[in-house]
Enzyme design. Structure first.
Site, PDB file in Angstrom:
ATOM      1  N   ASN A   6      -0.958   0.341   0.910  1.00  0.00           N
ATOM      2  CA  ASN A   6      -0.145   0.740   2.255  1.00  0.00           C
ATOM      3  C   ASN A   6       0.578  -0.660   2.490  1.00  0.00           C
ATOM      4  O   ASN A   6       0.054  -1.486   3.097  1.00  0.00           O
ATOM      5  CB  ASN A   6      -1.246   1.231   3.115  1.00  0.00           C
ATOM      6  CG  ASN A   6      -0.189   1.343   4.581  1.00  0.00           C
ATOM      7  OD1 ASN A   6       0.926   1.335   4.555  1.00  0.00           O
ATOM      8  ND2 ASN A   6      -1.050   1.326   5.718  1.00  0.00           N
ATOM      9  N   TRP A   7       1.924  -0.870   2.541  1.00  0.00           N
ATOM     10  CA  TRP A   7       2.659  -2.129   2.893  1.00  0.00           C
ATOM     11  C   TRP A   7       2.788  -2.084   4.058  1.00  0.00           C
ATOM     12  O   TRP A   7       3.409  -2.945   4.591  1.00  0.00           O
ATOM     13  CB  TRP A   7       3.915  -1.895   2.045  1.00  0.00           C
ATOM     14  CG  TRP A   7       3.753  -2.955   0.502  1.00  0.00           C
ATOM     15  CD1 TRP A   7       2.408  -3.104  -0.180  1.00  0.00           C
ATOM     16  CD2 TRP A   7       4.656  -3.441  -0.490  1.00  0.00           C
ATOM     17  NE1 TRP A   7       2.778  -3.928  -1.032  1.00  0.00           N
ATOM     18  CE2 TRP A   7       4.263  -3.979  -1.359  1.00  0.00           C
ATOM     19  CE3 TRP A   7       6.193  -3.248  -0.408  1.00  0.00           C
ATOM     20  CZ2 TRP A   7       4.582  -4.359  -2.277  1.00  0.00           C
ATOM     21  CZ3 TRP A   7       6.725  -3.810  -1.245  1.00  0.00           C
ATOM     22  CH2 TRP A   7       6.472  -4.630  -2.285  1.00  0.00           C
ATOM     23  N   LYS A   8       2.953  -1.185   4.963  1.00  0.00           N
ATOM     24  CA  LYS A   8       2.973  -1.040   6.428  1.00  0.00           C
ATOM     25  C   LYS A   8       4.452  -1.423   6.664  1.00  0.00           C
ATOM     26  O   LYS A   8       5.314  -1.111   5.821  1.00  0.00           O
ATOM     27  CB  LYS A   8       2.100  -1.976   7.185  1.00  0.00           C
ATOM     28  CG  LYS A   8       0.633  -1.694   6.769  1.00  0.00           C
ATOM     29  CD  LYS A   8      -0.441  -2.510   7.597  1.00  0.00           C
ATOM     30  CE  LYS A   8      -1.687  -2.370   7.131  1.00  0.00           C
ATOM     31  NZ  LYS A   8      -2.658  -2.076   8.362  1.00  0.00           N
ATOM     32  N   HIS A  94      -2.649   7.870   9.864  1.00  0.00           N
ATOM     33  CA  HIS A  94      -3.124   6.717   9.866  1.00  0.00           C
ATOM     34  C   HIS A  94      -3.432   6.081  11.136  1.00  0.00           C
ATOM     35  O   HIS A  94      -2.705   6.521  12.337  1.00  0.00           O
ATOM     36  CB  HIS A  94      -1.989   5.594   9.469  1.00  0.00           C
ATOM     37  CG  HIS A  94      -2.305   4.292   8.946  1.00  0.00           C
ATOM     38  ND1 HIS A  94      -2.607   3.192   9.958  1.00  0.00           N
ATOM     39  CD2 HIS A  94      -2.951   3.647   7.883  1.00  0.00           C
ATOM     40  CE1 HIS A  94      -3.299   2.076   9.285  1.00  0.00           C
ATOM     41  NE2 HIS A  94      -3.265   2.365   8.189  1.00  0.00           N
ATOM     42  N   GLU A  96      -2.764   3.618  12.943  1.00  0.00           N
ATOM     43  CA  GLU A  96      -1.738   2.740  13.741  1.00  0.00           C
ATOM     44  C   GLU A  96      -0.761   3.754  14.287  1.00  0.00           C
ATOM     45  O   GLU A  96      -0.295   3.443  15.179  1.00  0.00           O
ATOM     46  CB  GLU A  96      -1.224   1.664  12.800  1.00  0.00           C
ATOM     47  CG  GLU A  96      -1.931   0.630  12.462  1.00  0.00           C
ATOM     48  CD  GLU A  96      -1.639  -0.195  11.176  1.00  0.00           C
ATOM     49  OE1 GLU A  96      -0.713   0.135  10.296  1.00  0.00           O
ATOM     50  OE2 GLU A  96      -2.433  -0.980  10.816  1.00  0.00           O
ATOM     51  N   GLU A 163     -11.078   5.257   7.150  1.00  0.00           N
ATOM     52  CA  GLU A 163     -10.649   3.876   7.455  1.00  0.00           C
ATOM     53  C   GLU A 163     -11.173   3.902   9.110  1.00  0.00           C
ATOM     54  O   GLU A 163     -10.654   4.350   9.901  1.00  0.00           O
ATOM     55  CB  GLU A 163      -9.379   4.134   7.547  1.00  0.00           C
ATOM     56  CG  GLU A 163      -8.592   4.236   6.205  1.00  0.00           C
ATOM     57  CD  GLU A 163      -7.291   3.288   6.096  1.00  0.00           C
ATOM     58  OE1 GLU A 163      -6.995   2.625   5.161  1.00  0.00           O
ATOM     59  OE2 GLU A 163      -6.321   3.565   7.108  1.00  0.00           O
ATOM     60  N   GLY A 169      -7.343  -4.379   9.146  1.00  0.00           N
ATOM     61  CA  GLY A 169      -6.644  -5.757   9.460  1.00  0.00           C
ATOM     62  C   GLY A 169      -7.533  -6.591  10.301  1.00  0.00           C
ATOM     63  O   GLY A 169      -7.132  -7.885  10.595  1.00  0.00           O
ATOM     64  N   SER A 202      -9.587  -3.637   5.400  1.00  0.00           N
ATOM     65  CA  SER A 202     -10.012  -4.999   5.130  1.00  0.00           C
ATOM     66  C   SER A 202     -10.353  -5.117   3.754  1.00  0.00           C
ATOM     67  O   SER A 202     -11.373  -6.145   3.463  1.00  0.00           O
ATOM     68  CB  SER A 202     -10.951  -5.586   6.070  1.00  0.00           C
ATOM     69  OG  SER A 202     -10.112  -5.731   7.391  1.00  0.00           O
ATOM     70  N   GLY A 223      -4.332  -2.249   2.566  1.00  0.00           N
ATOM     71  CA  GLY A 223      -3.322  -2.578   3.446  1.00  0.00           C
ATOM     72  C   GLY A 223      -2.848  -4.233   3.088  1.00  0.00           C
ATOM     73  O   GLY A 223      -2.320  -4.223   2.271  1.00  0.00           O
ATOM     74  N   GLY A 224      -3.166  -4.961   4.117  1.00  0.00           N
ATOM     75  CA  GLY A 224      -2.882  -6.311   4.074  1.00  0.00           C
ATOM     76  C   GLY A 224      -2.801  -6.960   2.578  1.00  0.00           C
ATOM     77  O   GLY A 224      -1.879  -7.656   2.125  1.00  0.00           O
TER      78      GLY A 224
HETATM   79  C1  PEP Z   1      -4.335   0.133   6.014  1.00  0.00           C
HETATM   80  O1  PEP Z   1      -3.563  -0.068   6.595  1.00  0.00           O
HETATM   81  O2  PEP Z   1      -4.512   1.551   5.846  1.00  0.00           O
HETATM   82  C2  PEP Z   1      -5.601  -0.801   5.907  1.00  0.00           C
HETATM   83  C3  PEP Z   1      -6.536  -0.431   5.389  1.00  0.00           C
HETATM   84  O3  PEP Z   1      -5.232  -2.197   6.224  1.00  0.00           O
HETATM   85  P1  PEP Z   1      -5.908  -3.305   5.724  1.00  0.00           P
HETATM   86  O4  PEP Z   1      -6.396  -3.443   4.341  1.00  0.00           O
HETATM   87  O5  PEP Z   1      -5.140  -4.559   6.194  1.00  0.00           O
HETATM   88  O6  PEP Z   1      -7.303  -3.383   6.857  1.00  0.00           O
END
Ligand code: PEP
Length: 241
Positions: A6-8, A94, A96, A163, A169, A202, A223-224
């Site tokens: 997930n590049w956001k 998600h 966010e 999640e 994050g 994370s 994500g990140g």
């Molecule tokens: C996500 O955005 O779904 C996610 C899991 O982010 P991160 O890995 O950065 O916590």
């Protein structure tokens, strides 16, 4: 195993060059049976799907409008439009976006519209830190599943991403025993027709050793760390080492 990136809100046309490393890695590891799905921002879906045409990597979107049709929704795109530029998957629910006001009901409408458009759904659920501290995790997950998937027929085709909001994050991941409890709860809730279940929050190349041992998981939503092809490849490599 699924590895969903997930590049956001990240990346431009130049950033796509970094995927050459991932493409090469997959070519050199033909035995790798995993599904690797990149979900970039909408601006990159078309160029990315072109670039990945002859590879085993696939493309997904990160959200959509709930309407099946065009309409006066400035700034929005619907699932059909995302499909038409090459998306095969879509992340919905998600946290966010939930934090910006997405309700279970709205997410349910989006799931229905995206399913109709032929996209495969990656449906995110998870509790906040407050809910966890108040021992409400199971209750929250049950509500998100019941309402989010209300009157969805083929639930087993959905990919579920657990999640925990407090883990996204932050560098924090759940204790293995807590993660097992939550994932087992989800599995029990669905019974025989259980969807694939991913963990997200994370995930990185340091904590993957702990996470990969939880063998009731079907993969990870990243994500990140997925924004760096090196970190993403390291996670995949370590999962199988
Ligand atoms: C996500 O955005 O779904 C996610 C899991 O982010 P991160 O890995 O950065 O916590």
């Amino acid at each position: 195993m699924y590895f969903v990136a997930n590049w956001k809100m990240f990346g431009d046309l130049k950033t796509l060059n970094s995927l050459d490393n991932v493409i090469k890695f997959c070519k050199n590891n033909k035995k790798l049976k995993s599904k690797i799905i990149y979900c970039p921002p909408n601006t990159l879906i078309r160029p990315l799907s072109r670039r990945l045409k002859k590879t085993k990597l696939e493309v997904g979107a990160q959200n959509c409008h709930e309407s099946d049709n065009y309409g006066a929704y400035t700034g929005s795109v619907n699932a059909k439009m995302l499909k038409s530029v090459g998306a095969k998957y879509i992340i919905l629910g998600h946290s966010e976006n939930r934090q910006l006001g997405e309700t279970d009901k709205l997410i349910n409408s989006k799931i229905k519209s995206a399913t109709k458009a032929g996209l495969k759904i990656i449906f995110c659920i998870g509790e906040t830190l407050k809910e966890k501290r108040n021992k409400k995790t199971k209750q929250v997950l049950a509500k998100q599943i019941n309402n989010g998937l209300q009157s969805i027929r083929n639930k087993s085709k959905i990919i579920l991403a657990y999640e925990p909001v407090w883990s996204i994050g932050t560098g924090l991941i759940p204790k293995s025993e807590d993660l097992i409890k939550s994932v087992s709860f989800i599995k029990d809730k669905f019974g025989k027709k259980c969807p694939k279940i991913l963990y997200g929050g994370s995930v990185n190349s340091n904590n993957i050793d702990q996470l990969k041992d939880i063998n009731i998981l079907d993969g990870f939503l990243i994500g990140g760390a997925s924004q760096s092809s090196k970190k993403f490849i390291d996670i995949i490599k370590k999962t199988f080492n």
